[in-house]
Design a protein around this motif. Sequence first.
Motif, mmCIF file in Angstrom:
data_model
loop_
_atom_site.group_PDB
_atom_site.id
_atom_site.type_symbol
_atom_site.label_atom_id
_atom_site.label_comp_id
_atom_site.label_asym_id
_atom_site.label_seq_id
_atom_site.Cartn_x
_atom_site.Cartn_y
_atom_site.Cartn_z
ATOM 1 N N LEU A 216 0.823 -1.205 0.000
ATOM 2 C CA LEU A 216 0.000 0.000 0.000
ATOM 3 C C LEU A 216 0.864 1.265 0.000
ATOM 4 N N LYS A 217 1.973 1.217 0.699
ATOM 5 C CA LYS A 217 2.876 2.373 0.737
ATOM 6 C C LYS A 217 3.599 2.571 -0.587
ATOM 7 N N MET A 218 3.648 1.540 -1.412
ATOM 8 C CA MET A 218 4.269 1.670 -2.731
ATOM 9 C C MET A 218 3.331 2.341 -3.735
ATOM 10 N N MET A 219 2.046 2.355 -3.442
ATOM 11 C CA MET A 219 1.067 2.940 -4.357
ATOM 12 C C MET A 219 1.112 4.461 -4.321
ATOM 13 N N LYS A 220 0.653 5.087 -5.375
ATOM 14 C CA LYS A 220 0.538 6.544 -5.402
ATOM 15 C C LYS A 220 -0.481 7.016 -4.362
ATOM 16 N N PRO A 221 -0.269 8.167 -3.750
ATOM 17 C CA PRO A 221 -1.277 8.681 -2.814
ATOM 18 C C PRO A 221 -2.586 9.069 -3.497
ATOM 19 N N THR A 222 -2.567 9.175 -4.811
ATOM 20 C CA THR A 222 -3.776 9.498 -5.577
ATOM 21 C C THR A 222 -4.457 8.262 -6.159
ATOM 22 N N SER A 223 -3.934 7.092 -5.874
ATOM 23 C CA SER A 223 -4.442 5.872 -6.506
ATOM 24 C C SER A 223 -5.554 5.225 -5.685
ATOM 25 N N ILE A 224 -6.304 4.335 -6.328
ATOM 26 C CA ILE A 224 -7.379 3.604 -5.651
ATOM 27 C C ILE A 224 -7.180 2.107 -5.860
ATOM 28 N N LEU A 225 -7.687 1.334 -4.904
ATOM 29 C CA LEU A 225 -7.584 -0.126 -4.938
ATOM 30 C C LEU A 225 -8.980 -0.720 -5.004
ATOM 31 N N GLU A 236 -6.671 -6.367 5.712
ATOM 32 C CA GLU A 236 -7.734 -5.388 5.944
ATOM 33 C C GLU A 236 -7.341 -4.331 6.962
ATOM 34 N N ALA A 237 -6.603 -4.696 7.995
ATOM 35 C CA ALA A 237 -6.157 -3.716 8.985
ATOM 36 C C ALA A 237 -5.210 -2.706 8.347
ATOM 37 N N ALA A 238 -4.316 -3.195 7.495
ATOM 38 C CA ALA A 238 -3.379 -2.302 6.812
ATOM 39 C C ALA A 238 -4.121 -1.362 5.865
ATOM 40 N N LEU A 239 -5.152 -1.874 5.188
ATOM 41 C CA LEU A 239 -5.937 -1.025 4.292
ATOM 42 C C LEU A 239 -6.674 0.057 5.072
ATOM 43 N N ALA A 240 -7.264 -0.308 6.198
ATOM 44 C CA ALA A 240 -7.974 0.680 7.012
ATOM 45 C C ALA A 240 -7.029 1.806 7.422
ATOM 46 N N GLU A 241 -5.823 1.454 7.840
ATOM 47 C CA GLU A 241 -4.854 2.472 8.240
ATOM 48 C C GLU A 241 -4.419 3.326 7.053
ATOM 49 N N ALA A 242 -4.249 2.692 5.898
ATOM 50 C CA ALA A 242 -3.836 3.433 4.703
ATOM 51 C C ALA A 242 -4.887 4.446 4.276
ATOM 52 N N LEU A 243 -6.160 4.083 4.393
ATOM 53 C CA LEU A 243 -7.234 5.009 4.035
ATOM 54 C C LEU A 243 -7.316 6.151 5.031
ATOM 55 N N LYS A 244 -7.181 5.840 6.306
ATOM 56 C CA LYS A 244 -7.254 6.893 7.333
ATOM 57 C C LYS A 244 -6.059 7.842 7.249
ATOM 58 N N ALA A 245 -4.894 7.300 6.873
ATOM 59 C CA ALA A 245 -3.689 8.117 6.801
ATOM 60 C C ALA A 245 -3.543 8.844 5.469
ATOM 61 N N GLY A 246 -4.386 8.511 4.501
ATOM 62 C CA GLY A 246 -4.272 9.117 3.183
ATOM 63 C C GLY A 246 -3.139 8.537 2.357
ATOM 64 N N THR A 247 -2.695 7.335 2.704
ATOM 65 C CA THR A 247 -1.635 6.669 1.946
ATOM 66 C C THR A 247 -2.089 6.405 0.517
ATOM 67 N N ILE A 248 -3.360 6.027 0.357
ATOM 68 C CA ILE A 248 -3.977 5.921 -0.959
ATOM 69 C C ILE A 248 -5.261 6.750 -0.949
ATOM 70 N N ALA A 249 -5.798 7.025 -2.128
ATOM 71 C CA ALA A 249 -6.934 7.948 -2.226
ATOM 72 C C ALA A 249 -8.279 7.297 -1.948
ATOM 73 N N GLY A 250 -8.367 5.980 -2.126
ATOM 74 C CA GLY A 250 -9.665 5.344 -1.914
ATOM 75 C C GLY A 250 -9.614 3.864 -2.231
ATOM 76 N N ALA A 251 -10.700 3.181 -1.917
ATOM 77 C CA ALA A 251 -10.787 1.750 -2.203
ATOM 78 C C ALA A 251 -12.235 1.360 -2.405
#
Length: 313
Positions: A216-225, A236-251
Motif C-alpha cells: 500500500l505504501k508503494m502505491m501513489k497517494p492518488t491511486s485507488i484499490l 484489511e487492517a493495513a488497508l484501514a490504516e492506509a485510508l485513514k492516513a491518506g496513503t492511498i486515495a480510496g478503495a
Amino acid sequence: MEHEIVFLDRESVGADVRKANFPHNYTEYQSTWTPEDIVERLKDASIAIINKVPMREEVLKQLPKLKLIAVAATGTDVVDKAYCKANGITVVNIRGYAFNTVPEHVIALMFALRRNLLAYIEDTRNGRWAEVDQFCFFDHPIRDIAGSTMGVVGYGAIGKAVAKRAECLGMKILPYDVFPQEGLVDLDTVLKESDVITLHCPLTPETANMIGEKELKMMKPTSILINTARGGLVDEAALAEALKAGTIAGAGFDVLTTEPPKDGNILLDLKMPNFIVTPHVAWASREAMQILADQLMDNIDAFVAGNPQNVVE
C-alpha cells in the motif's frame, strides 16, 4: 444408479436451476452453516451442490457416499481439495460466467471513486451546496479516467475483460499474473505506476494478504484499490490504516475476509466516502446467475455421463 443430489445453500443462486438429465432425487436447503448440519444433510448424497458451505476433511470423512462436489461459483477455497483428490471425490466449478457483470462492477466502483461521487452526494444532501457563493463547489478532487493507468493483478479471463473495457475508456493497462504470459509487468511496477489497481486473483496460500502495508505504501497517494475477487487478498487492517492516513486515495471492495461479517469487520467501521463496500454482489447480475445455474447442471450431467468438465485439481 439413482443419485442423491443435495444443494446446501440454494439461496446463494438467484436463478432457475433445471433438473438433472438422469435418475435422481433432489433436495435443497436455503442455507447450511454447521458441520453437524452438513453431515446430516449429505449423509446419503452422492452429489453435493455448494456455493460457500465449507467442506473440510472433518466433514468429508463422514460422507463415504459422496462422489461429486459441484461448486456453484468459481472460487473453491471452501473445499479441501487435497482430501477430495486422495479419496476419489471429484470437485467441479463454474467458469466464464461473470464476463460482463464483474467488469461492469469494477468500472462502476472506479468511476465512483475517481470522481468522488459518494462525497459529493453526501455533502449535497447535508446542505453544503446551499452554503457556497458560486454555482458549484470543489471540496473533493475529481480525476479523469481517460489517460490514467490501470493495474490488473490477476490477468485471467475476468482481468482481461476488465482491461478491455478500461482500454475503451482511454486507460493504459499494466497487467500482472503469477502465470507467465506475453506483455506482463512485475507487481512492483503495477503498485508504483497505477492510478487504479484491480484484483482478480484466486485466494491461495501464496496470494493471501498479497496487498499489505508494504504494498500500500508503494502505491501513489492518488491511486485507488479495487477488490472484487477475495477478501483475503488484502490485509484489511493495513488497508484501514492506509485510508485513514491518506496513503492511498480510496478503495472499492465487494469482498471481505469473512462473509457474512457476523462479528464485524474493521473495514465496515470506516465511515469514509472514499471507501465503498458492497456485499459480494459483483458477480450477481440476473444474466450471470442464470449462466452460472445452467453451467452448474451441465457440470453435474457431464460427470454422471462419464465426461466430467470444469474439474478442479
